[in-house]
Write an enzyme that holds these catalytic residues in place. Structure first.
Site, PDB file in Angstrom:
ATOM      1  N   ILE A   1     -19.553  -1.253  -1.660  1.00  0.00           N
ATOM      2  CA  ILE A   1     -19.084  -2.039  -0.513  1.00  0.00           C
ATOM      3  C   ILE A   1     -18.740  -1.076   0.610  1.00  0.00           C
ATOM      4  O   ILE A   1     -18.131  -0.024   0.377  1.00  0.00           O
ATOM      5  CB  ILE A   1     -17.808  -2.854  -0.905  1.00  0.00           C
ATOM      6  CG1 ILE A   1     -18.014  -3.655  -2.213  1.00  0.00           C
ATOM      7  CG2 ILE A   1     -17.384  -3.768   0.240  1.00  0.00           C
ATOM      8  CD1 ILE A   1     -19.040  -4.752  -2.171  1.00  0.00           C
TER       9      ILE A   1
ATOM     10  N   TYR B   1     -13.230   7.230 -13.367  1.00  0.00           N
ATOM     11  CA  TYR B   1     -13.360   5.954 -12.642  1.00  0.00           C
ATOM     12  C   TYR B   1     -14.015   4.906 -13.547  1.00  0.00           C
ATOM     13  O   TYR B   1     -13.531   3.774 -13.659  1.00  0.00           O
ATOM     14  CB  TYR B   1     -14.193   6.177 -11.364  1.00  0.00           C
ATOM     15  CG  TYR B   1     -14.273   4.974 -10.459  1.00  0.00           C
ATOM     16  CD1 TYR B   1     -13.361   4.802  -9.415  1.00  0.00           C
ATOM     17  CD2 TYR B   1     -15.250   3.994 -10.623  1.00  0.00           C
ATOM     18  CE1 TYR B   1     -13.419   3.699  -8.574  1.00  0.00           C
ATOM     19  CE2 TYR B   1     -15.327   2.890  -9.793  1.00  0.00           C
ATOM     20  CZ  TYR B   1     -14.417   2.746  -8.764  1.00  0.00           C
ATOM     21  OH  TYR B   1     -14.485   1.646  -7.928  1.00  0.00           O
TER      22      TYR B   1
ATOM     23  N   ASP C   1       0.866  -1.190   0.000  1.00  0.00           N
ATOM     24  CA  ASP C   1       0.000   0.000   0.000  1.00  0.00           C
ATOM     25  C   ASP C   1       0.901   1.237   0.000  1.00  0.00           C
ATOM     26  O   ASP C   1       2.117   1.126   0.146  1.00  0.00           O
ATOM     27  CB  ASP C   1      -0.896   0.008   1.261  1.00  0.00           C
ATOM     28  CG  ASP C   1      -2.205   0.763   1.055  1.00  0.00           C
ATOM     29  OD1 ASP C   1      -3.261   0.121   0.962  1.00  0.00           O
ATOM     30  OD2 ASP C   1      -2.169   2.025   0.981  1.00  0.00           O
TER      31      ASP C   1
ATOM     32  N   LYS D   1     -12.221   1.497 -14.989  1.00  0.00           N
ATOM     33  CA  LYS D   1     -12.695   0.141 -14.645  1.00  0.00           C
ATOM     34  C   LYS D   1     -13.106  -0.634 -15.900  1.00  0.00           C
ATOM     35  O   LYS D   1     -12.884  -1.851 -15.976  1.00  0.00           O
ATOM     36  CB  LYS D   1     -13.844   0.223 -13.636  1.00  0.00           C
ATOM     37  CG  LYS D   1     -13.434   0.785 -12.260  1.00  0.00           C
ATOM     38  CD  LYS D   1     -12.395  -0.068 -11.557  1.00  0.00           C
ATOM     39  CE  LYS D   1     -12.098   0.413 -10.140  1.00  0.00           C
ATOM     40  NZ  LYS D   1     -11.076  -0.392  -9.464  1.00  0.00           N
TER      41      LYS D   1
ATOM     42  N   THR E   1     -16.739   0.443   2.775  1.00  0.00           N
ATOM     43  CA  THR E   1     -15.309   0.630   3.057  1.00  0.00           C
ATOM     44  C   THR E   1     -15.038   2.124   3.207  1.00  0.00           C
ATOM     45  O   THR E   1     -15.899   2.952   2.862  1.00  0.00           O
ATOM     46  CB  THR E   1     -14.408   0.111   1.906  1.00  0.00           C
ATOM     47  OG1 THR E   1     -14.474   1.061   0.829  1.00  0.00           O
ATOM     48  CG2 THR E   1     -14.800  -1.260   1.425  1.00  0.00           C
TER      49      THR E   1
ATOM     50  N   ASN F   1      -5.815  -4.617  -6.356  1.00  0.00           N
ATOM     51  CA  ASN F   1      -6.995  -4.044  -5.728  1.00  0.00           C
ATOM     52  C   ASN F   1      -6.913  -2.532  -5.522  1.00  0.00           C
ATOM     53  O   ASN F   1      -7.925  -1.856  -5.508  1.00  0.00           O
ATOM     54  CB  ASN F   1      -7.172  -4.757  -4.372  1.00  0.00           C
ATOM     55  CG  ASN F   1      -8.025  -3.958  -3.402  1.00  0.00           C
ATOM     56  OD1 ASN F   1      -9.249  -3.970  -3.488  1.00  0.00           O
ATOM     57  ND2 ASN F   1      -7.382  -3.243  -2.475  1.00  0.00           N
TER      58      ASN F   1
HETATM   59  P1  NAD Z   1     -10.202   1.815   0.413  1.00  0.00           P
HETATM   60  O1  NAD Z   1     -10.057   3.287   0.236  1.00  0.00           O
HETATM   61  O2  NAD Z   1     -10.722   1.279   1.706  1.00  0.00           O
HETATM   62  O3  NAD Z   1      -8.822   1.075   0.116  1.00  0.00           O
HETATM   63  C1  NAD Z   1      -8.029   1.397  -0.992  1.00  0.00           C
HETATM   64  C2  NAD Z   1      -6.578   1.237  -0.610  1.00  0.00           C
HETATM   65  O4  NAD Z   1      -5.786   1.540  -1.763  1.00  0.00           O
HETATM   66  C3  NAD Z   1      -6.129   2.207   0.499  1.00  0.00           C
HETATM   67  O5  NAD Z   1      -5.464   1.502   1.512  1.00  0.00           O
HETATM   68  C4  NAD Z   1      -5.215   3.171  -0.225  1.00  0.00           C
HETATM   69  O6  NAD Z   1      -4.145   3.660   0.584  1.00  0.00           O
HETATM   70  C5  NAD Z   1      -4.692   2.315  -1.357  1.00  0.00           C
HETATM   71  N1  NAD Z   1      -4.200   3.117  -2.462  1.00  0.00           N
HETATM   72  C6  NAD Z   1      -4.729   4.245  -2.997  1.00  0.00           C
HETATM   73  N2  NAD Z   1      -3.944   4.718  -3.982  1.00  0.00           N
HETATM   74  C7  NAD Z   1      -2.912   3.854  -4.087  1.00  0.00           C
HETATM   75  C8  NAD Z   1      -1.767   3.807  -4.914  1.00  0.00           C
HETATM   76  N3  NAD Z   1      -1.534   4.743  -5.830  1.00  0.00           N
HETATM   77  N4  NAD Z   1      -0.904   2.779  -4.757  1.00  0.00           N
HETATM   78  C9  NAD Z   1      -1.122   1.830  -3.822  1.00  0.00           C
HETATM   79  N5  NAD Z   1      -2.174   1.837  -2.991  1.00  0.00           N
HETATM   80  C10 NAD Z   1      -3.056   2.844  -3.122  1.00  0.00           C
HETATM   81  O7  NAD Z   1     -11.128   1.374  -0.812  1.00  0.00           O
HETATM   82  P2  NAD Z   1     -11.848  -0.017  -1.156  1.00  0.00           P
HETATM   83  O8  NAD Z   1     -13.290   0.267  -1.198  1.00  0.00           O
HETATM   84  O9  NAD Z   1     -11.351  -1.139  -0.336  1.00  0.00           O
HETATM   85  O10 NAD Z   1     -11.365  -0.164  -2.673  1.00  0.00           O
HETATM   86  C11 NAD Z   1     -10.528  -1.189  -3.134  1.00  0.00           C
HETATM   87  C12 NAD Z   1     -10.794  -1.427  -4.604  1.00  0.00           C
HETATM   88  O11 NAD Z   1     -12.146  -1.858  -4.780  1.00  0.00           O
HETATM   89  C13 NAD Z   1     -10.613  -0.201  -5.501  1.00  0.00           C
HETATM   90  O12 NAD Z   1      -9.987  -0.576  -6.714  1.00  0.00           O
HETATM   91  C14 NAD Z   1     -12.036   0.244  -5.769  1.00  0.00           C
HETATM   92  O13 NAD Z   1     -12.161   0.944  -6.986  1.00  0.00           O
HETATM   93  C15 NAD Z   1     -12.739  -1.095  -5.805  1.00  0.00           C
HETATM   94  N6  NAD Z   1     -14.178  -1.017  -5.580  1.00  0.00           N
HETATM   95  C16 NAD Z   1     -14.655  -0.504  -4.404  1.00  0.00           C
HETATM   96  C17 NAD Z   1     -16.042  -0.406  -4.232  1.00  0.00           C
HETATM   97  C18 NAD Z   1     -16.658   0.169  -2.985  1.00  0.00           C
HETATM   98  O14 NAD Z   1     -17.861   0.478  -3.002  1.00  0.00           O
HETATM   99  N7  NAD Z   1     -15.940   0.308  -1.872  1.00  0.00           N
HETATM  100  C19 NAD Z   1     -16.900  -0.855  -5.251  1.00  0.00           C
HETATM  101  C20 NAD Z   1     -16.351  -1.393  -6.405  1.00  0.00           C
HETATM  102  C21 NAD Z   1     -14.986  -1.466  -6.565  1.00  0.00           C
END
Ligand code: NAD
Length: 246
Positions: A186, A153, A34, A157, A188, A87
């Site tokens: 989700i 975004y 991360d 994706k 988060t 991720n």
């Molecule tokens: P989150 O913000 O809880 O976690 C994302 C993590 O990625 C964080 O720890 C952040 O520090 C890290 N990060 C950000 N930029 C970065 C970089 N340049 N290099 C390395 N790490 C980096 O978010 P999440 O909801 O757990 O999202 C994780 C993935 O799931 C993402 O790709 C997001 O697009 C996808 N997603 C999330 C949702 C949702 O509703 N939460 C829905 C669909 C897809």
């Protein structure tokens, strides 16, 4: 997953953290990666305190040289690379296309699309050396439908799904399966800036009547990584509480 090695990007929080913990539960050695160093180290320490093996490696996935280092270090530390969950991602600016800033466009595409390409580019050669592997790219429901005010975004994706299908065709015969999954909304920290009324509206878009949990997404990642999904590659699998059925 005993003796196997997994990389998870964005593993300090949310879905990535749940995936790192789930790989460890299944017996894999986990590279927790991360840009958040303290929180990432906490996740690695949690795995170690539960009897697993883990190491934190700092990596900004928008930087190709850091992605190269990440894949090489996984092999240097644990001897091989079998699984990768790409991720890490961000939400980015919320604005309609004509008002969307050029800076945000480059920033979001740089992480959410180019970052996944850089990760795969350097993971694949390491997996080939290990005799094969499985990559799971975290896309989104917004990898298959539009969403107003999130042009970068949504474009990123959709791009991740195309990259996934292409790489799956290239490396299937060499024993690397590559899939994308599409979570709906989700619970988060990614959603932390959304106003309560918007969150309430989002819930109504999921026929199951609630948002998803990171652990539910992690179970799909584990299945796709494991040999139980041995004939699945090049797929885009939604995990969406029915969102896309509407
Ligand atoms: P989150 O913000 O809880 O976690 C994302 C993590 O990625 C964080 O720890 C952040 O520090 C890290 N990060 C950000 N930029 C970065 C970089 N340049 N290099 C390395 N790490 C980096 O978010 P999440 O909801 O757990 O999202 C994780 C993935 O799931 C993402 O790709 C997001 O697009 C996808 N997603 C999330 C949702 C949702 O509703 N939460 C829905 C669909 C897809």
């Amino acid at each position: 997953m005993k003796d196997k090695v997994a990389i998870v990007t964005g593993a300090a929080s949310g879905i990535g953290k749940a995936c790192a913990l789930a790989y460890a539960r299944e017996g894999a050695k986990v590279i927790v990666s991360d840009i958040q160093e303290k929180e990432g180290k906490d996740v690695a320490n949690q795995i170690i305190s539960q009897g697993g093996k883990a190491k934190f490696i700092l990596c900004d996935i928008s930087k190709p040289e850091q992605c190269q280092h990440l894949a090489a270090e996984a092999v240097a530390v644990f001897g091989r690379l079998d699984y990768a969950c790409n991720n890490a991602g961000i939400g980015g600016e919320q604005n309609p296309t004509a008002d969307y800033s050029l800076e945000s466009w480059s920033f979001v595409i740089g992480i959410n699309l180019s970052g996944v390409f850089y990760c795969m580019k350097y993971q694949i050669p390491q997996m080939l050396k290990s005799g094969g592997g499985s990559i799971v790219n975290i896309s989104s429901i917004l990898g298959s439908v539009g969403f107003a005010n999130s042009p970068a975004y949504v474009a990123a994706k959709h791009g991740v799904n195309g990259l996934t299908k292409t790489a799956a065709q290239e490396y299937g015969a060499a024993g690397i399966r590559i899939n994308a999954i599409g979570p709906a909304f989700i619970n988060t920290p990614l959603l932390k800036d959304l106003p309560k009324d918007m969150l309430d509206t989002l819930v109504t878009l999921h026929p199951i009547g609630r948002l998803g949990e990171s652990e539910e997404v992690a179970e799909m990642v584990i299945w796709l990584s494991s040999d139980k999904s041995s004939f699945v590659t090049g797929a885009y699998l939604p995990i969406d509480g029915g969102y896309l059925s509407r």
